[in-house]
Design a protein around this motif. Structure first.
Motif, PDB file in Angstrom:
ATOM      1  N   ILE A   1       0.838  -1.202   0.000  1.00  0.00           N
ATOM      2  CA  ILE A   1       0.000   0.000   0.000  1.00  0.00           C
ATOM      3  C   ILE A   1       0.870   1.247   0.000  1.00  0.00           C
ATOM      4  O   ILE A   1       0.653   2.196  -0.778  1.00  0.00           O
ATOM      5  CB  ILE A   1      -0.943   0.009   1.218  1.00  0.00           C
ATOM      6  CG1 ILE A   1      -1.995  -1.092   1.075  1.00  0.00           C
ATOM      7  CG2 ILE A   1      -1.626   1.370   1.372  1.00  0.00           C
ATOM      8  CD1 ILE A   1      -2.856  -1.263   2.304  1.00  0.00           C
ATOM      9  N   HIS A   2       1.880   1.262   0.859  1.00  0.00           N
ATOM     10  CA  HIS A   2       2.743   2.432   0.965  1.00  0.00           C
ATOM     11  C   HIS A   2       3.493   2.669  -0.343  1.00  0.00           C
ATOM     12  O   HIS A   2       3.569   3.810  -0.839  1.00  0.00           O
ATOM     13  CB  HIS A   2       3.738   2.262   2.108  1.00  0.00           C
ATOM     14  CG  HIS A   2       4.685   3.411   2.255  1.00  0.00           C
ATOM     15  ND1 HIS A   2       4.273   4.665   2.631  1.00  0.00           N
ATOM     16  CD2 HIS A   2       6.023   3.492   2.038  1.00  0.00           C
ATOM     17  CE1 HIS A   2       5.322   5.480   2.650  1.00  0.00           C
ATOM     18  NE2 HIS A   2       6.387   4.791   2.296  1.00  0.00           N
ATOM     19  N   ALA A   3       4.026   1.592  -0.921  1.00  0.00           N
ATOM     20  CA  ALA A   3       4.798   1.733  -2.154  1.00  0.00           C
ATOM     21  C   ALA A   3       3.934   2.232  -3.301  1.00  0.00           C
ATOM     22  O   ALA A   3       4.325   3.137  -4.045  1.00  0.00           O
ATOM     23  CB  ALA A   3       5.432   0.385  -2.521  1.00  0.00           C
ATOM     24  N   SER A   4       2.748   1.654  -3.455  1.00  0.00           N
ATOM     25  CA  SER A   4       1.889   2.054  -4.572  1.00  0.00           C
ATOM     26  C   SER A   4       1.388   3.481  -4.408  1.00  0.00           C
ATOM     27  O   SER A   4       1.359   4.251  -5.375  1.00  0.00           O
ATOM     28  CB  SER A   4       0.713   1.091  -4.729  1.00  0.00           C
ATOM     29  OG  SER A   4      -0.107   1.102  -3.571  1.00  0.00           O
ATOM     30  N   SER A   5       1.007   3.862  -3.193  1.00  0.00           N
ATOM     31  CA  SER A   5       0.498   5.216  -2.986  1.00  0.00           C
ATOM     32  C   SER A   5       1.601   6.254  -3.210  1.00  0.00           C
ATOM     33  O   SER A   5       1.375   7.311  -3.815  1.00  0.00           O
ATOM     34  CB  SER A   5      -0.090   5.368  -1.580  1.00  0.00           C
ATOM     35  OG  SER A   5       0.893   5.166  -0.582  1.00  0.00           O
ATOM     36  N   LYS A   6       2.800   5.946  -2.762  1.00  0.00           N
ATOM     37  CA  LYS A   6       3.933   6.854  -2.940  1.00  0.00           C
ATOM     38  C   LYS A   6       4.251   7.040  -4.422  1.00  0.00           C
ATOM     39  O   LYS A   6       4.471   8.165  -4.901  1.00  0.00           O
ATOM     40  CB  LYS A   6       5.140   6.274  -2.193  1.00  0.00           C
ATOM     41  CG  LYS A   6       6.341   7.191  -2.079  1.00  0.00           C
ATOM     42  CD  LYS A   6       7.404   6.504  -1.232  1.00  0.00           C
ATOM     43  CE  LYS A   6       8.661   7.330  -1.107  1.00  0.00           C
ATOM     44  NZ  LYS A   6       9.700   6.607  -0.339  1.00  0.00           N
ATOM     45  N   GLU A   7       4.252   5.933  -5.175  1.00  0.00           N
ATOM     46  CA  GLU A   7       4.548   6.027  -6.605  1.00  0.00           C
ATOM     47  C   GLU A   7       3.429   6.742  -7.358  1.00  0.00           C
ATOM     48  O   GLU A   7       3.685   7.483  -8.306  1.00  0.00           O
ATOM     49  CB  GLU A   7       4.770   4.631  -7.190  1.00  0.00           C
ATOM     50  CG  GLU A   7       5.346   4.633  -8.597  1.00  0.00           C
ATOM     51  CD  GLU A   7       6.802   5.076  -8.655  1.00  0.00           C
ATOM     52  OE1 GLU A   7       7.337   5.184  -9.778  1.00  0.00           O
ATOM     53  OE2 GLU A   7       7.423   5.298  -7.597  1.00  0.00           O
ATOM     54  N   ASN A   8       2.188   6.526  -6.927  1.00  0.00           N
ATOM     55  CA  ASN A   8       1.070   7.217  -7.565  1.00  0.00           C
ATOM     56  C   ASN A   8       1.237   8.730  -7.465  1.00  0.00           C
ATOM     57  O   ASN A   8       1.012   9.467  -8.429  1.00  0.00           O
ATOM     58  CB  ASN A   8      -0.258   6.810  -6.917  1.00  0.00           C
ATOM     59  CG  ASN A   8      -0.641   5.386  -7.218  1.00  0.00           C
ATOM     60  OD1 ASN A   8      -0.128   4.775  -8.162  1.00  0.00           O
ATOM     61  ND2 ASN A   8      -1.541   4.822  -6.425  1.00  0.00           N
ATOM     62  N   VAL A   9       1.639   9.196  -6.289  1.00  0.00           N
ATOM     63  CA  VAL A   9       1.819  10.639  -6.096  1.00  0.00           C
ATOM     64  C   VAL A   9       3.013  11.139  -6.904  1.00  0.00           C
ATOM     65  O   VAL A   9       2.964  12.218  -7.507  1.00  0.00           O
ATOM     66  CB  VAL A   9       1.980  10.977  -4.597  1.00  0.00           C
ATOM     67  CG1 VAL A   9       2.216  12.476  -4.416  1.00  0.00           C
ATOM     68  CG2 VAL A   9       0.743  10.556  -3.819  1.00  0.00           C
ATOM     69  N   PHE A  10       4.096  10.347  -6.938  1.00  0.00           N
ATOM     70  CA  PHE A  10       5.255  10.729  -7.754  1.00  0.00           C
ATOM     71  C   PHE A  10       4.847  10.926  -9.208  1.00  0.00           C
ATOM     72  O   PHE A  10       5.184  11.947  -9.845  1.00  0.00           O
ATOM     73  CB  PHE A  10       6.350   9.660  -7.666  1.00  0.00           C
ATOM     74  CG  PHE A  10       7.374   9.764  -8.769  1.00  0.00           C
ATOM     75  CD1 PHE A  10       8.280  10.813  -8.793  1.00  0.00           C
ATOM     76  CD2 PHE A  10       7.411   8.831  -9.797  1.00  0.00           C
ATOM     77  CE1 PHE A  10       9.214  10.934  -9.825  1.00  0.00           C
ATOM     78  CE2 PHE A  10       8.338   8.943 -10.826  1.00  0.00           C
ATOM     79  CZ  PHE A  10       9.236   9.999 -10.833  1.00  0.00           C
TER      80      PHE A  10
END
Length: 292
Positions: A186-195
């Motif tokens: 969850i953390h990885a996907s949300s972080k990349e989505n914002v990037f």
């Protein structure tokens, strides 16, 4: 017909937590000159004895997968892309093969068709998409169909720390965990989505910090580049963010503005690390084909 000249950029994959999804094309090239017809395929190159010079060469194998009726030719390869260093060297050969088959076979393949073919041959889409489209690309591949888009970057460069020793993608993938926790995913996907969203809006200064701290593949592969901690520490002292493990390693990339990365390179050169530092522009075009 006239000679064909195919030029394919190197690529840096897994930008941030965009594992097998987000990549960037670099101003470092793999060039193939397609010459006269011959009785058998012949590939001239200076890439070492491990790279075949006949129909076993990856370029030729790719050509024949796309169109098995293509008549043998003599090919000459001139490459600045180091092999097995996380810079998409196998992708450059695959993309060159697709481009050659498309031209010689008059196949009229769209770029989307070419991305689909390359993704099937490679097993993932990010390097292929970046090599064909240029710039920063975001893609997904379900095993049959790839969907990719390009994001225009501002005046961004890449400082690449390239170790002298390489590792094949197959060997590097053996180091990956079979599972990661739900929370990390969850953390990885949300972080990349914002990037990706910030990059698409041109807000690079906000986006670049989100590249660091991947938890999907870097923890398992970080041992390939023991100098990565030094690079991160030195960059942060200069208030520079945007460092990640390029592809399968063992290359480390830092994305940023030219002046800042020039300063970082000067600082890192004083560390006597066991590798080279190259400051590269981002490729704007992707793979090109021209005749002479």
């Amino acid at each position: 017909m006239a000679k064909l000249i195919i030029r394919v950029p190197a690529t840096s994959a897994n930008v941030g937590s965009g594992f097998d999804s987000v990549g960037v094309a670099l101003h470092l090239y793999y060039t193939v000159i397609v010459e006269e017809k011959t009785d058998k395929w012949k590939v001239n190159h200076a890439l070492g004895a491990d790279v075949p010079t006949d129909e076993q060469n990856l370029i030729v194998q790719t050509i024949l997968k796309v169109d098995p009726d293509i008549h043998p030719r003599q090919l000459t390869v001139i490459s600045d892309v180091p092999i097995a260093h996380g810079l998409g060297s196998s992708t450059t050969a695959v993309v060159a093969g697709i481009k050659i088959a498309n031209a010689l076979g008059d196949l009229d393949l769209s770029v989307a068709d070419q991305i689909n073919l390359g993704s099937r041959f490679e097993g993932h889409s990010e390097n292929v998409a970046s090599a064909l489209l240029g710039q920063l690309t975001v893609s997904t591949f379900d095993g049959q169909q790839a969907v990719a888009t390009r994001i225009e970057l501002p005046d961004v460069y890449a400082l690449m720390y390239i170790r002298p020793d390489g590792i094949s993608e197959a060997e590097s993938r053996k180091k990956l965990p079979k599972t990661i926790s739900f929370e990390k995913a969850i953390h990885a996907s949300s972080k990349e989505n914002v990037f990706v969203a910030l990059a698409a809006q041109g807000k690079w200064d906000e986006a670049v910090k989100l590249i660091e701290g991947d938890q999907i593949h870097e923890p398992a592969r970080k041992e390939l580049v023991p100098e990565m901690d030094t690079i991160l520490e030195t960059a942060h002292k200069l208030n520079i963010y945007g460092t990640y493990l390029s592809g399968a390693g063992p290359t480390v990339s830092t994305l940023g503005k030219q002046a800042a990365l020039t300063e970082l390179r000067i600082e890192l050169q004083q560390k006597n690390m066991n590798g080279s530092l190259r400051l590269l522009q981002i490729d704007q075009e992707g793979a090109t084909v021209r005749g002479e």
